[in-house]
Design an enzyme around this catalytic site. Structure first.
Site, short mmCIF file in Angstrom:
data_model
loop_
_atom_site.label_atom_id
_atom_site.label_comp_id
_atom_site.label_asym_id
_atom_site.label_seq_id
_atom_site.Cartn_x
_atom_site.Cartn_y
_atom_site.Cartn_z
N CYS A 154 39.75 43.56 37.32
CA CYS A 154 39.88 43.03 36.04
C CYS A 154 41.01 41.90 35.91
O CYS A 154 40.79 40.96 35.30
CB CYS A 154 39.81 44.00 34.97
SG CYS A 154 38.69 45.33 34.89
N CYS B 192 42.78 48.31 35.75
CA CYS B 192 41.66 47.88 36.73
C CYS B 192 41.94 46.52 37.32
O CYS B 192 42.34 45.60 36.71
CB CYS B 192 40.36 47.62 35.94
SG CYS B 192 39.19 46.44 36.64
#
Length: 98
Positions: free
Chosen positions: A26, A23
């Site tokens: 993230c 991600c």
């Protein structure tokens, strides 16, 4: 799961970051969370949980997107948000519950 319960059942705020290795947002949050932890010190805990390795927990908490942040204190969910969150916003939020 009982381990997670013991982690969030603290008298100080615990920010849980549900993330995934793949991600992009993230990865953006990782240094921000480190700075938040550095500023707050012992006033709060910041833990990261990989949703791919903890699918049952993520499903139980209805984590549908990453990153998702949930703030707990004494086992109670106080705040929840998905997506990138600014450092100062996180610090102010956590300090308001500390």
């Amino acid at each position: 799961m009982s381990n997670f319960s013991s982690i969030i059942n603290k008298d100080k705020p615990v920010l849980v970051d549900f993330f995934a290795e793949w991600c992009g947002p993230c990865k953006t949050m990782s240094p921000i969370l480190k700075e938040v932890k550095d500023v707050l010190g012992d006033k709060a805990s910041v833990i990261k949980i990989d949703v791919d390795k903890n699918q049952a927990l993520a499903a139980q908490l209805q984590v549908r997107g990453v990153p998702t942040f949930i703030l707990y204190k004494n086992g109670k969910q106080l705040w929840r948000q998905s997506g990138v969150v600014q450092k100062n916003d996180l610090i102010n939020l956590i300090q308001s519950y500390a």
